[in-house]
Enzyme design. Sequence first.
Site, PDB file in Angstrom:
ATOM      1  N   HIS A  74     -50.165-104.614 -29.623  1.00  0.00           N
ATOM      2  CA  HIS A  74     -51.550-103.882 -29.496  1.00  0.00           C
ATOM      3  C   HIS A  74     -51.952-103.664 -30.823  1.00  0.00           C
ATOM      4  O   HIS A  74     -51.193-103.222 -31.856  1.00  0.00           O
ATOM      5  CB  HIS A  74     -51.461-102.610 -28.746  1.00  0.00           C
TER       6      HIS A  74
ATOM      7  N   ASP B 139     -52.181-104.560 -20.063  1.00  0.00           N
ATOM      8  CA  ASP B 139     -52.270-105.906 -19.136  1.00  0.00           C
ATOM      9  C   ASP B 139     -50.970-106.530 -18.644  1.00  0.00           C
ATOM     10  O   ASP B 139     -51.144-107.482 -17.625  1.00  0.00           O
ATOM     11  CB  ASP B 139     -52.926-106.990 -20.132  1.00  0.00           C
TER      12      ASP B 139
HETATM   13  N1  CMC Z   1     -46.528-112.546 -29.096  1.00  0.00           N
HETATM   14  C1  CMC Z   1     -45.844-113.032 -30.210  1.00  0.00           C
HETATM   15  N2  CMC Z   1     -45.994-112.334 -31.361  1.00  0.00           N
HETATM   16  C2  CMC Z   1     -46.910-111.520 -31.637  1.00  0.00           C
HETATM   17  C3  CMC Z   1     -47.661-111.004 -30.238  1.00  0.00           C
HETATM   18  C4  CMC Z   1     -47.225-111.393 -29.236  1.00  0.00           C
HETATM   19  N3  CMC Z   1     -47.945-111.279 -27.963  1.00  0.00           N
HETATM   20  N4  CMC Z   1     -48.431-110.102 -30.862  1.00  0.00           N
HETATM   21  C5  CMC Z   1     -48.405-110.165 -32.097  1.00  0.00           C
HETATM   22  N5  CMC Z   1     -47.662-110.801 -32.482  1.00  0.00           N
HETATM   23  C6  CMC Z   1     -46.960-110.968 -34.016  1.00  0.00           C
HETATM   24  C7  CMC Z   1     -48.138-111.884 -34.766  1.00  0.00           C
HETATM   25  O1  CMC Z   1     -47.963-113.215 -34.639  1.00  0.00           O
HETATM   26  C8  CMC Z   1     -47.976-111.243 -36.010  1.00  0.00           C
HETATM   27  O2  CMC Z   1     -46.895-111.849 -36.701  1.00  0.00           O
HETATM   28  P1  CMC Z   1     -46.673-112.032 -38.314  1.00  0.00           P
HETATM   29  O3  CMC Z   1     -46.748-110.640 -38.977  1.00  0.00           O
HETATM   30  O4  CMC Z   1     -45.245-112.645 -38.687  1.00  0.00           O
HETATM   31  O5  CMC Z   1     -47.907-112.836 -38.560  1.00  0.00           O
HETATM   32  C9  CMC Z   1     -47.927-109.802 -35.793  1.00  0.00           C
HETATM   33  O6  CMC Z   1     -46.933-109.787 -34.773  1.00  0.00           O
HETATM   34  C10 CMC Z   1     -48.896-108.766 -35.771  1.00  0.00           C
HETATM   35  O7  CMC Z   1     -49.845-109.605 -35.092  1.00  0.00           O
HETATM   36  P2  CMC Z   1     -51.309-109.488 -35.226  1.00  0.00           P
HETATM   37  O8  CMC Z   1     -52.137-110.680 -34.345  1.00  0.00           O
HETATM   38  O9  CMC Z   1     -51.781-109.501 -36.474  1.00  0.00           O
HETATM   39  O10 CMC Z   1     -51.828-108.261 -34.510  1.00  0.00           O
HETATM   40  P3  CMC Z   1     -53.157-107.714 -34.220  1.00  0.00           P
HETATM   41  O11 CMC Z   1     -53.317-106.244 -34.247  1.00  0.00           O
HETATM   42  O12 CMC Z   1     -54.359-108.388 -34.883  1.00  0.00           O
HETATM   43  O13 CMC Z   1     -53.438-108.306 -32.487  1.00  0.00           O
HETATM   44  C11 CMC Z   1     -53.247-108.410 -30.137  1.00  0.00           C
HETATM   45  C12 CMC Z   1     -53.312-107.266 -31.632  1.00  0.00           C
HETATM   46  C13 CMC Z   1     -53.179-107.475 -28.968  1.00  0.00           C
HETATM   47  C14 CMC Z   1     -54.534-109.279 -30.277  1.00  0.00           C
HETATM   48  C15 CMC Z   1     -51.885-109.262 -30.495  1.00  0.00           C
HETATM   49  O14 CMC Z   1     -50.862-108.505 -30.319  1.00  0.00           O
HETATM   50  C16 CMC Z   1     -51.935-110.451 -29.333  1.00  0.00           C
HETATM   51  O15 CMC Z   1     -52.434-111.377 -29.308  1.00  0.00           O
HETATM   52  N6  CMC Z   1     -51.268-109.971 -28.115  1.00  0.00           N
HETATM   53  C17 CMC Z   1     -51.380-110.739 -26.768  1.00  0.00           C
HETATM   54  C18 CMC Z   1     -52.706-110.943 -26.106  1.00  0.00           C
HETATM   55  C19 CMC Z   1     -52.828-109.441 -25.539  1.00  0.00           C
HETATM   56  O16 CMC Z   1     -51.720-109.098 -24.584  1.00  0.00           O
HETATM   57  N7  CMC Z   1     -53.805-108.990 -25.502  1.00  0.00           N
HETATM   58  C20 CMC Z   1     -54.012-107.438 -24.676  1.00  0.00           C
HETATM   59  C21 CMC Z   1     -54.204-106.497 -25.384  1.00  0.00           C
HETATM   60  S1  CMC Z   1     -54.194-104.583 -24.942  1.00  0.00           S
HETATM   61  C22 CMC Z   1     -55.479-104.728 -23.822  1.00  0.00           C
HETATM   62  C23 CMC Z   1     -56.877-105.357 -24.301  1.00  0.00           C
HETATM   63  O17 CMC Z   1     -57.487-104.957 -25.368  1.00  0.00           O
HETATM   64  O18 CMC Z   1     -57.621-105.687 -23.536  1.00  0.00           O
END
Ligand code: CMC
Length: 394
Positions: A271, A329
């Site tokens: 998140h 989720d």
């Molecule tokens: N699985 C594997 N690696 C992950 C995941 C995951 N679910 N989420 C983040 N990472 C890693 C990412 O690769 C990055 O690694 P590095 O620093 O080595 O490059 C690090 O963690 C930080 O991730 P980010 O993508 O830069 O973080 P963000 O704040 O931009 O993204 C997020 C947040 C929710 C989009 C992301 O965690 C994600 O894609 N999660 C899976 C999709 C998901 O469950 N979304 C629902 C969010 S909650 C409810 C909503 O908003 O609807």
Amino acid sequence: TGYITMDPAYMNTGATVSSVTFLDGEQGILRYRGIPIEQLAEQSSFTETAYLLIYGRLPTRQELVAFRLQVSRHSMIHEGLKELIDRFPPGAHPMAILSSAVCAMSAYYPELAKMDQTPEEVELSIVRLIAKITTIAAYAYKQSIGHPLLYPDNSLGYCANFLRMMFGVPCEPYVVDDDLVKALKVLMILHADHEQNCSTSTVRLVGSSRANLFAAVSAGILALWGPLHGGANQEVLEMLEEIQRDGGDVAKFVLKAKDPKDPFRLMGFGHRVYKNYDPRATIIKRTADTVLTKLGKQDEPLLKIAKELEEAARSDSYFVDRKLYPNVDFYSGIIYHAMGIPTTMFTVMFAIGRLPGWIAQWKEMLEQKAKIGRPRQIYVGPTKTDYVPIEARG
Ligand code: CMC
């Protein structure tokens, strides 16, 4: 003019002040208008929480009765809107239908689709949208399975009425299951607002141009659809089913999610703001256990896989170091699945839950007399280049 600060994904940029929702990502705290979500999930109803978010305080008994009456009075949709939904091809994703039908409400209520609405018109837009979204959503599902639309039954509460429109048939009486209604209510309350997330910011940005509420919320629904946002709940269940088909080896999928060369992510994990457990996930995980036990589905293999996956990820340094925990989720889809709600409807469920938050933020944005949102950029394209006639191009 002047310097432009770059913050492409709004990691640290506040776009507004707001008094709707308080969120502390480090501590895992979420409150609507100051009230902890744990208390609301336990003691409030969805319509009461909607009132709280939209009008800023808990209603008196009379105010709540009046609000519920207004919402149930507007629950039918225009027959033309029903026909519009009917024209979608079989297999159309219900999120496409929902966003189109919500946007089409501006065509059915043109008097509410103009700038500078009176407070009474703003009020009517709000009530109509809350009232009709469940009817539209249930019809999107009924259309996909070839069943006739069940008209709303205004003697039922908001969540019960929705379940009846989803699962009832005209030839048989529908028996309301109080446990399912309660579970749905909890899920809806937990989704009701989450401050300036992607879809809410979209609603505010579109609304800042003074586009009407139906247009702004329709845009919010489309932002929610993305798999990194609300669309994640559908993706989670599909991922769990894939793990199940693959033999249930969760470690393999954890490994895949860690591979920088593999785009696969553990859906329902991570998140932007929660760097501690998502407080909504804590309640939803508990609710999943209760609901599945009540339905006699406590041995549901997908729940087992989800728990194993959570455990495997939480004891892995990749996830620990990055503070990646299950989010809202992760377990919600398992409850919807057990209730008989099809996977393609999961994000629609999220949209119904989030609607009061979108409305509250849109209303707050209007009350703040917000200027039109207009991000800046830093241009990195070619410098001045002369036009080359087509015959002279190489
Ligand atoms: N699985 C594997 N690696 C992950 C995941 C995951 N679910 N989420 C983040 N990472 C890693 C990412 O690769 C990055 O690694 P590095 O620093 O080595 O490059 C690090 O963690 C930080 O991730 P980010 O993508 O830069 O973080 P963000 O704040 O931009 O993204 C997020 C947040 C929710 C989009 C992301 O965690 C994600 O894609 N999660 C899976 C999709 C998901 O469950 N979304 C629902 C969010 S909650 C409810 C909503 O908003 O609807």
